[in-house]
Scaffold this motif. Structure first.
Motif, PDB file in Angstrom:
ATOM      1  N   GLY A   1      67.920 -44.943 -81.686  1.00 19.19           N
ATOM      2  CA  GLY A   1      67.626 -44.996 -80.256  1.00 19.19           C
ATOM      3  C   GLY A   1      68.749 -44.428 -79.413  1.00 19.19           C
ATOM      4  O   GLY A   1      68.509 -43.692 -78.451  1.00 19.19           O
ATOM      5  N   LEU A   2      69.996 -44.752 -79.774  1.00 21.96           N
ATOM      6  CA  LEU A   2      71.142 -44.227 -79.030  1.00 21.96           C
ATOM      7  C   LEU A   2      71.283 -42.720 -79.222  1.00 21.96           C
ATOM      8  O   LEU A   2      71.651 -42.000 -78.289  1.00 21.96           O
ATOM      9  N   THR A   3      71.000 -42.235 -80.427  1.00 16.02           N
ATOM     10  CA  THR A   3      71.100 -40.797 -80.685  1.00 16.02           C
ATOM     11  C   THR A   3      70.204 -40.014 -79.739  1.00 16.02           C
ATOM     12  O   THR A   3      70.651 -39.081 -79.044  1.00 16.02           O
ATOM     13  N   PHE A   4      68.932 -40.380 -79.704  1.00 15.71           N
ATOM     14  CA  PHE A   4      67.993 -39.642 -78.865  1.00 15.71           C
ATOM     15  C   PHE A   4      68.127 -40.013 -77.389  1.00 15.71           C
ATOM     16  O   PHE A   4      67.922 -39.167 -76.512  1.00 15.71           O
ATOM     17  N   GLY A   5      68.494 -41.275 -77.104  1.00 15.38           N
ATOM     18  CA  GLY A   5      68.678 -41.671 -75.716  1.00 15.38           C
ATOM     19  C   GLY A   5      69.858 -40.964 -75.082  1.00 15.38           C
ATOM     20  O   GLY A   5      69.739 -40.362 -74.006  1.00 15.38           O
ATOM     21  N   ILE A   6      71.018 -41.022 -75.745  1.00 14.77           N
ATOM     22  CA  ILE A   6      72.214 -40.361 -75.214  1.00 14.77           C
ATOM     23  C   ILE A   6      72.046 -38.847 -75.255  1.00 14.77           C
ATOM     24  O   ILE A   6      72.344 -38.144 -74.285  1.00 14.77           O
ATOM     25  N   GLY A   7      71.557 -38.324 -76.397  1.00 18.04           N
ATOM     26  CA  GLY A   7      71.415 -36.875 -76.538  1.00 18.04           C
ATOM     27  C   GLY A   7      70.526 -36.258 -75.476  1.00 18.04           C
ATOM     28  O   GLY A   7      70.899 -35.283 -74.811  1.00 18.04           O
ATOM     29  N   SER A   8      69.340 -36.852 -75.273  1.00 15.48           N
ATOM     30  CA  SER A   8      68.415 -36.296 -74.286  1.00 15.48           C
ATOM     31  C   SER A   8      68.926 -36.500 -72.862  1.00 15.48           C
ATOM     32  O   SER A   8      68.744 -35.627 -72.001  1.00 15.48           O
ATOM     33  N   ASN A   9      69.595 -37.628 -72.604  1.00  9.95           N
ATOM     34  CA  ASN A   9      70.078 -37.894 -71.250  1.00  9.95           C
ATOM     35  C   ASN A   9      71.261 -37.020 -70.861  1.00  9.95           C
ATOM     36  O   ASN A   9      71.390 -36.611 -69.703  1.00  9.95           O
TER      37      ASN A   9
ATOM     38  N   ILE B   1      61.446 -31.914 -69.925  1.00  7.96           N
ATOM     39  CA  ILE B   1      61.041 -31.507 -71.268  1.00  7.96           C
ATOM     40  C   ILE B   1      61.945 -32.155 -72.315  1.00  7.96           C
ATOM     41  O   ILE B   1      61.472 -32.712 -73.317  1.00  7.96           O
ATOM     42  N   ASN B   2      63.252 -32.097 -72.099  1.00  8.71           N
ATOM     43  CA  ASN B   2      64.188 -32.667 -73.064  1.00  8.71           C
ATOM     44  C   ASN B   2      64.032 -34.185 -73.182  1.00  8.71           C
ATOM     45  O   ASN B   2      64.112 -34.738 -74.288  1.00  8.71           O
ATOM     46  N   LEU B   3      63.824 -34.869 -72.074  1.00 10.95           N
ATOM     47  CA  LEU B   3      63.647 -36.314 -72.121  1.00 10.95           C
ATOM     48  C   LEU B   3      62.399 -36.697 -72.904  1.00 10.95           C
ATOM     49  O   LEU B   3      62.418 -37.628 -73.722  1.00 10.95           O
ATOM     50  N   THR B   4      61.303 -35.985 -72.662  1.00  7.30           N
ATOM     51  CA  THR B   4      60.055 -36.277 -73.372  1.00  7.30           C
ATOM     52  C   THR B   4      60.190 -35.991 -74.862  1.00  7.30           C
ATOM     53  O   THR B   4      59.722 -36.769 -75.706  1.00  7.30           O
ATOM     54  N   GLN B   5      60.818 -34.883 -75.195  1.00  8.15           N
ATOM     55  CA  GLN B   5      61.018 -34.537 -76.600  1.00  8.15           C
ATOM     56  C   GLN B   5      61.872 -35.580 -77.309  1.00  8.15           C
ATOM     57  O   GLN B   5      61.570 -35.981 -78.440  1.00  8.15           O
TER      58      GLN B   5
ATOM     59  N   MET C   1      64.606 -46.685 -71.983  1.00  5.75           N
ATOM     60  CA  MET C   1      65.507 -47.305 -71.015  1.00  5.75           C
ATOM     61  C   MET C   1      66.517 -46.295 -70.469  1.00  5.75           C
ATOM     62  O   MET C   1      66.914 -46.367 -69.302  1.00  5.75           O
ATOM     63  N   PHE C   2      66.949 -45.358 -71.302  1.00  2.00           N
ATOM     64  CA  PHE C   2      67.859 -44.314 -70.821  1.00  2.00           C
ATOM     65  C   PHE C   2      67.175 -43.486 -69.742  1.00  2.00           C
ATOM     66  O   PHE C   2      67.783 -43.132 -68.728  1.00  2.00           O
TER      67      PHE C   2
ATOM     68  N   ILE D   1      74.532 -33.997 -80.130  1.00  2.00           N
ATOM     69  CA  ILE D   1      75.288 -34.708 -79.095  1.00  2.00           C
ATOM     70  C   ILE D   1      75.340 -36.206 -79.370  1.00  2.00           C
ATOM     71  O   ILE D   1      76.381 -36.845 -79.263  1.00  2.00           O
ATOM     72  N   GLY D   2      74.195 -36.773 -79.736  1.00  2.00           N
ATOM     73  CA  GLY D   2      74.122 -38.226 -79.903  1.00  2.00           C
ATOM     74  C   GLY D   2      74.418 -38.721 -81.302  1.00  2.00           C
ATOM     75  O   GLY D   2      74.414 -39.936 -81.549  1.00  2.00           O
ATOM     76  N   PHE D   3      74.712 -37.798 -82.237  1.00  2.00           N
ATOM     77  CA  PHE D   3      74.858 -38.188 -83.639  1.00  2.00           C
ATOM     78  C   PHE D   3      76.009 -39.169 -83.855  1.00  2.00           C
ATOM     79  O   PHE D   3      75.935 -40.046 -84.709  1.00  2.00           O
ATOM     80  N   SER D   4      77.072 -39.026 -83.083  1.00  4.60           N
ATOM     81  CA  SER D   4      78.196 -39.948 -83.261  1.00  4.60           C
ATOM     82  C   SER D   4      77.798 -41.381 -82.922  1.00  4.60           C
ATOM     83  O   SER D   4      78.336 -42.338 -83.493  1.00  4.60           O
ATOM     84  N   ALA D   5      76.829 -41.548 -81.982  1.00  2.27           N
ATOM     85  CA  ALA D   5      76.334 -42.896 -81.679  1.00  2.27           C
ATOM     86  C   ALA D   5      75.594 -43.469 -82.884  1.00  2.27           C
ATOM     87  O   ALA D   5      75.734 -44.658 -83.215  1.00  2.27           O
TER      88      ALA D   5
END
Length: 448
Positions: free
Chosen positions: A70-78, A95-99, A157-158, A249-253
């Motif tokens: 969740g953090l990977t895609f939440g942080i990455g897309s945000n 588009i990025n948020l939906t993806q 939530m992000f 981007i979010g992989f470290s999370a």
């Protein structure tokens, strides 16, 4: 350009005021989850028994893996969306948020399906003994079945906060926590459903909580919106490219959560070797408390991330530096408070989860003071890694996460008990986090 989200002006509003308006609702929402975790553990420990509490700790890595996704895609897309918004490109942001949201849910469905097919094997990998296996598998199945709903809520939530509605996100977290606590009590005590009842309560609360979040995203967003996903070959290729970049981007999370999962797994093996099932039960209390540091750290990161990413996208070095400074000061203050609370309240905290006088209680009350210093260093490390993520410094964020989660923590868990005996079991995580913190502070000092 002035960019407003429900009166939140990310381009000119003073950083300290902007951070407070984002942080306190986010923190309250996170605290509600902490209260949920503690209450859940107390109900299980006193209503079902210490072995059941140990079984929950066996399954805990699955929660952390889910949180990492969740953090990977939440942080990455945000991060990507915030940078696009700073350049007035809302179409690309949507588009990025939906993806990211869709990828998160699909990943949750896959992980849940694999776990349901191989529950015994999963528990065995997590360090489960034969004694705890039936209870752990029973708990695991219900959690795995609802993973897609859990991940939808976490990632969405992000998007809600980026839309300028941190209070709605806070409210939903509080409602889900309250529902879980009520259902926990009903299923464990009046209905006598045992550990399976606790799992059903947790799963239902996430499932029901997803409904109003989805309604908000479909009908009430003001700045960012869900965007239809096209299915042409070109669109699928572009979607894959965007998702890969979000993961980068979010992989470290994800690694951060995976690292804690590995620490719990290694801890389960080590504690059960030295202290048996009672040791795992005692260690589980520390693992119930540790999310306090992670929740506070993540609340700081999630609050400051859109501020940092927006300033980064706008090339505003002054606001970027100020946002980093206020987030780090907040992490230090919160970490110190958490450390002192665990240090001086060890006996009372142990009694919340375990019957006073039992072997697990004695081990826990003696071990928590050693464990408490982890709270300070974990908070600082999460925030510093979050800053790197928010500025697209993915390689550095990943490197530091690997350092704290694998390169240092696992050897510390193996070596510290050999060097200092039983206290070393509890000092392994604080030692790894402290060393990583010093390395990161040196890096931060030399690269500013």
């Amino acid at each position: 350009m002035t960019y407003n989200r429900d009166s939140l002006d990310f381009s000119t509003e003073p950083i300290d005021r902007l951070f407070r308006r984002m942080f306190f609702p986010t923190l309250i929402g996170m605290v509600s989850i902490v209260i949920l975790n503690i209450t859940d553990g107390a109900f299980v420990g006193h209503g079902v028994g210490s072995d059941a509490l140990a079984a929950v700790n066996i399954v805990a890595p699955l929660f952390l893996i889910t949180s990492g996704i969740g953090l990977t895609f939440g942080i990455g897309s945000n991060v990507v969306a915030s940078i696009h918004l700073s350049k007035d490109n809302s179409h690309a942001a949507n588009i990025n948020l939906t993806q990211g949201l869709l990828a998160s849910v699909i990943t949750g469905a896959i992980v849940g399906a694999v776990t349901l097919i191989f529950p015994t094997e999963t528990c065995r990998i997590f360090g489960c003994s034969d004694t705890l296996m039936p209870a752990a598998c029973s708990y695991l199945r219900w959690i795995a079945a609802f993973l897609p709903f859990n991940l939808f809520g976490m990632t969405a939530m992000f998007m809600v906060r980026l839309d300028g509605s941190p209070r709605f996100a806070m409210t939903m977290n509080c409602i889900m926590a309250a529902a879980n606590i009520i259902l926990d009590y009903v299923f464990i005590f009046p209905l006598q459903m045992g550990l399976e009842g606790a799992a059903i309560a947790t799963s239902l609360s996430f499932g029901l909580g997803s409904i109003p979040i989805l309604v908000y995203l479909l009908r009430y967003t003001t700045t960012v919106h869900l965007h239809p996903i096209k299915t042409t070959i070109t669109s699928i290729r572009l979607t894959a490219r965007n998702i890969v970049y979000q993961i980068k981007i979010g992989f470290s999370a994800f690694l951060g959560e995976l690292a804690i999962a590995s620490i719990i797994i290694v801890g389960n093996y080590v504690f059960i070797r030295y202290l048996g099932e009672d040791g795992v039960a005692a260690y589980s209390v520390g693992c119930y408390c540790l999310p306090i540091a992670f929740m506070v750290g993540n609340a700081i990161v999630q609050s400051v991330q859109p501020i940092i990413s927006f300033a980064y996208g706008a090339n505003n070095a002054t606001r970027l530096k100020e946002a980093r400074s206020i987030s780090l000061r907040t992490a230090i203050l919160c970490g110190l408070c958490g450390m002192l609370f665990i240090w001086f309240g060890a006996e009372h905290i142990s009694a919340v989860f375990l019957p006073s006088g039992c072997n697990a209680y004695i081990s826990c009350s003696e071990g928590l003071p050693y464990f408490s210093s982890a709270f300070l260093f974990v908070s600082i490390n999460i925030v510093m890694v979050g800053y790197l993520q928010s500025t697209e410094a993915a390689k550095q964020a990943t490197a530091f996460t690997l350092t704290r989660g694998f390169i240092l923590s696992i050897p510390c868990f193996i070596l510290m008990p050999q060097l200092t005996g039983t206290p070393g079991l509890w000092l392994a995580l604080p030692t790894a986090e402290a060393i990583t913190c010093m390395i990161m502070l040196v890096y931060n000092k030399t690269h500013t």
